[in-house]
Motif scaffolding. Structure first.
Motif, mmCIF file in Angstrom:
data_model
loop_
_atom_site.group_PDB
_atom_site.id
_atom_site.type_symbol
_atom_site.label_atom_id
_atom_site.label_comp_id
_atom_site.label_asym_id
_atom_site.label_seq_id
_atom_site.Cartn_x
_atom_site.Cartn_y
_atom_site.Cartn_z
ATOM 1 N N ASN A 102 46.502 23.531 30.723
ATOM 2 C CA ASN A 102 45.971 23.333 29.372
ATOM 3 C C ASN A 102 44.450 23.525 29.304
ATOM 4 O OD1 ASN A 102 45.099 20.948 30.573
ATOM 5 N ND2 ASN A 102 45.792 19.640 28.899
ATOM 6 N N LYS A 103 43.880 24.041 30.378
ATOM 7 C CA LYS A 103 42.440 24.356 30.395
ATOM 8 C C LYS A 103 42.288 25.773 30.938
ATOM 9 C CE LYS A 103 41.475 19.522 31.243
ATOM 10 N NZ LYS A 103 42.880 19.135 31.465
ATOM 11 N N TYR A 104 41.612 26.613 30.171
ATOM 12 C CA TYR A 104 41.529 28.034 30.494
ATOM 13 C C TYR A 104 40.076 28.479 30.562
ATOM 14 C CZ TYR A 104 46.469 28.025 29.501
ATOM 15 O OH TYR A 104 47.806 27.748 29.535
ATOM 16 N N ILE A 105 39.722 29.088 31.680
ATOM 17 C CA ILE A 105 38.390 29.673 31.864
ATOM 18 C C ILE A 105 38.579 31.181 31.830
ATOM 19 C CG2 ILE A 105 36.412 29.909 33.398
ATOM 20 C CD1 ILE A 105 37.298 27.154 34.630
ATOM 21 N N LEU A 106 38.015 31.816 30.817
ATOM 22 C CA LEU A 106 38.115 33.264 30.633
ATOM 23 C C LEU A 106 36.786 33.892 31.032
ATOM 24 C CD1 LEU A 106 39.694 33.215 27.046
ATOM 25 C CD2 LEU A 106 40.841 32.931 29.258
ATOM 26 N N ILE A 107 36.811 34.802 31.979
ATOM 27 C CA ILE A 107 35.592 35.460 32.440
ATOM 28 C C ILE A 107 35.536 36.837 31.805
ATOM 29 C CG2 ILE A 107 34.302 36.284 34.436
ATOM 30 C CD1 ILE A 107 35.782 34.052 36.040
ATOM 31 N N GLU A 127 46.213 25.077 19.621
ATOM 32 C CA GLU A 127 47.123 23.962 19.339
ATOM 33 C C GLU A 127 48.016 23.654 20.540
ATOM 34 O OE1 GLU A 127 49.147 25.123 15.771
ATOM 35 O OE2 GLU A 127 47.371 24.785 14.530
ATOM 36 N N ASP A 128 48.387 24.679 21.295
ATOM 37 C CA ASP A 128 49.245 24.482 22.470
ATOM 38 C C ASP A 128 48.558 23.706 23.587
ATOM 39 O OD1 ASP A 128 51.336 25.829 21.282
ATOM 40 O OD2 ASP A 128 51.045 27.687 22.416
ATOM 41 N N VAL A 129 47.237 23.792 23.690
ATOM 42 C CA VAL A 129 46.554 23.129 24.807
ATOM 43 C C VAL A 129 46.316 21.645 24.544
ATOM 44 C CG1 VAL A 129 45.476 25.250 25.627
ATOM 45 C CG2 VAL A 129 44.190 23.761 24.101
ATOM 46 N N GLU A 130 46.525 21.190 23.343
ATOM 47 C CA GLU A 130 46.387 19.789 22.942
ATOM 48 C C GLU A 130 45.115 19.147 23.473
ATOM 49 O OE1 GLU A 130 49.995 17.587 23.615
ATOM 50 O OE2 GLU A 130 51.206 19.128 22.677
ATOM 51 N N ASP A 131 45.185 18.401 24.559
ATOM 52 C CA ASP A 131 44.009 17.705 25.092
ATOM 53 C C ASP A 131 43.154 18.591 25.989
ATOM 54 O OD1 ASP A 131 44.705 15.358 23.808
ATOM 55 O OD2 ASP A 131 45.935 14.665 25.485
ATOM 56 N N GLY A 132 43.494 19.840 26.108
ATOM 57 C CA GLY A 132 42.748 20.764 26.957
ATOM 58 C C GLY A 132 41.707 21.549 26.174
ATOM 59 N N TRP A 133 41.331 22.692 26.709
ATOM 60 C CA TRP A 133 40.320 23.534 26.081
ATOM 61 C C TRP A 133 40.435 24.966 26.590
ATOM 62 C CZ3 TRP A 133 38.009 25.067 30.445
ATOM 63 C CH2 TRP A 133 37.805 24.153 31.475
ATOM 64 N N ILE A 134 39.752 25.861 25.893
ATOM 65 C CA ILE A 134 39.650 27.270 26.271
ATOM 66 C C ILE A 134 38.167 27.608 26.228
ATOM 67 C CG2 ILE A 134 40.376 29.631 25.746
ATOM 68 C CD1 ILE A 134 42.480 28.262 23.798
ATOM 69 N N CYS A 135 37.656 28.217 27.283
ATOM 70 C CA CYS A 135 36.251 28.615 27.248
ATOM 71 C C CYS A 135 36.102 30.025 27.790
ATOM 72 C CB CYS A 135 35.368 27.637 28.010
ATOM 73 S SG CYS A 135 35.373 27.865 29.773
ATOM 74 N N ILE A 179 32.457 23.348 34.454
ATOM 75 C CA ILE A 179 32.797 23.700 33.068
ATOM 76 C C ILE A 179 33.415 22.513 32.345
ATOM 77 C CG2 ILE A 179 34.351 25.131 31.680
ATOM 78 C CD1 ILE A 179 33.626 27.437 33.526
ATOM 79 N N ASN A 180 34.259 21.766 33.009
ATOM 80 C CA ASN A 180 34.875 20.598 32.388
ATOM 81 C C ASN A 180 33.805 19.600 31.941
ATOM 82 O OD1 ASN A 180 37.278 19.210 31.583
ATOM 83 N ND2 ASN A 180 37.023 17.845 33.329
ATOM 84 N N LEU A 181 32.773 19.409 32.744
ATOM 85 C CA LEU A 181 31.670 18.518 32.386
ATOM 86 C C LEU A 181 30.926 19.039 31.148
ATOM 87 C CD1 LEU A 181 30.003 16.004 33.120
ATOM 88 C CD2 LEU A 181 28.606 17.474 34.584
ATOM 89 N N ILE A 182 30.669 20.340 31.116
ATOM 90 C CA ILE A 182 29.974 20.942 29.960
ATOM 91 C C ILE A 182 30.806 20.770 28.692
ATOM 92 C CG2 ILE A 182 29.167 23.122 28.957
ATOM 93 C CD1 ILE A 182 28.526 23.994 31.901
ATOM 94 N N ILE A 183 32.101 21.079 28.777
ATOM 95 C CA ILE A 183 32.981 20.943 27.610
ATOM 96 C C ILE A 183 33.073 19.487 27.170
ATOM 97 C CG2 ILE A 183 35.353 21.236 26.770
ATOM 98 C CD1 ILE A 183 33.954 23.909 27.107
ATOM 99 N N SER A 184 33.165 18.564 28.124
ATOM 100 C CA SER A 184 33.230 17.129 27.790
ATOM 101 C C SER A 184 31.993 16.691 27.045
ATOM 102 C CB SER A 184 33.391 16.293 29.060
ATOM 103 O OG SER A 184 34.599 16.598 29.693
ATOM 104 N N ARG A 185 30.836 17.154 27.478
ATOM 105 C CA ARG A 185 29.588 16.819 26.774
ATOM 106 C C ARG A 185 29.573 17.377 25.361
ATOM 107 N NH1 ARG A 185 25.501 18.148 31.711
ATOM 108 N NH2 ARG A 185 25.850 16.233 32.883
ATOM 109 N N ARG A 186 30.065 18.595 25.212
ATOM 110 C CA ARG A 186 30.126 19.194 23.871
ATOM 111 C C ARG A 186 31.042 18.386 22.960
ATOM 112 N NH1 ARG A 186 30.167 25.814 24.333
ATOM 113 N NH2 ARG A 186 28.144 26.007 25.349
ATOM 114 N N ILE A 187 32.174 17.955 23.502
ATOM 115 C CA ILE A 187 33.126 17.163 22.704
ATOM 116 C C ILE A 187 32.518 15.820 22.333
ATOM 117 C CG2 ILE A 187 35.346 15.948 22.804
ATOM 118 C CD1 ILE A 187 36.379 18.355 24.472
ATOM 119 N N ASP A 188 31.784 15.205 23.259
ATOM 120 C CA ASP A 188 31.149 13.907 22.991
ATOM 121 C C ASP A 188 30.108 14.014 21.887
ATOM 122 O OD1 ASP A 188 32.700 12.712 24.911
ATOM 123 O OD2 ASP A 188 31.144 12.716 26.466
ATOM 124 N N LEU A 189 29.508 15.191 21.730
ATOM 125 C CA LEU A 189 28.484 15.366 20.692
ATOM 126 C C LEU A 189 29.087 15.498 19.302
ATOM 127 C CD1 LEU A 189 26.010 17.789 22.498
ATOM 128 C CD2 LEU A 189 25.684 15.360 22.027
#
Length: 190
Positions: A102-107, A127-135, A179-189
């Motif tokens: 449910n977490k995708y890193i696209l290069i 919507e499919d990733v629910e608690d995950g993310w795509i970056c 990346i998970n840390l960066i995304i978590s910070r973005r979500i917290d903001l």
């Protein structure tokens, strides 16, 4: 284009052709024959066909236990003519979501152009990733700008700290944690 290879430094950690959960399980690569092309230009045999004539991928790493995967791209991302997002979603993403990814890193540093259409497959994927993310990391600025025109940035995180030039020097888990840390910070903001 034939000299652009997908990152092979992680083969000691993961090989998509040896993953029984992968749609490429058992695939053999012929390095004596360049047969796949994008707009008439041969590409390295390491790249994998996902259904699109203009966009090829390489699943560099998939960890079902931790729920993330890293995919590298080459070519032109063309949703307008080839519906590339549909091929990616149906042939690759839909295969891995039931396995817990449910977490995708696209290069995207080798994505040379983007032609958009509607954003329905991106929305479905989000919507499919629910608690995950795509970056998306290291996409060219003009490609990201074009994706923003079609609201792709509503579903895929781009830019800023996510552009990690040194990603090849990291182990897969280290890249994910960063990346998970960066995304978590973005979500917290938010």
């Amino acid at each position: 284009m034939h000299t652009i290879e997908p990152h092979y430094g992680w083969l000691k950690y993961y090989n998509v052709a040896e993953d029984e959960n992968s749609p490429y399980d058992g695939k053999s690569y012929n390095f004596d024959l360049y047969s796949d092309t994008i707009y008439g230009y041969y590409i390295d045999p390491h790249w994998d066909f996902m259904g699109s004539e203009t966009l090829y991928i390489k699943v560099l790493y998939a960890d079902c236990d931790r729920g993330y995967m890293v995919i590298e791209f080459i070519g032109e991302w063309n949703d307008a003519l080839n519906n590339d997002i549909m091929h990616l979603k149906r042939n690759i993403i839909d295969h891995f979501i039931p396995l817990g990814i449910n977490k995708y890193i696209l290069i995207g540093e080798n994505v040379l152009n983007f032609h958009g259409s509607d954003d329905s497959y991106y929305e479905e994927w989000f919507e499919d990733v629910e608690d995950g993310w795509i970056c998306g990391i290291n996409f060219r600025n003009f490609v990201v700008d074009e994706m923003k025109v079609f609201n792709v940035d509503n579903y895929i995180n781009f830019g800023g700290d996510l552009d990690i030039e040194s990603w090849r020097t990291l182990k897969p888990q280290s890249l994910f944690e960063k990346i998970n840390l960066i995304i978590s910070r973005r979500i917290d903001l938010l």
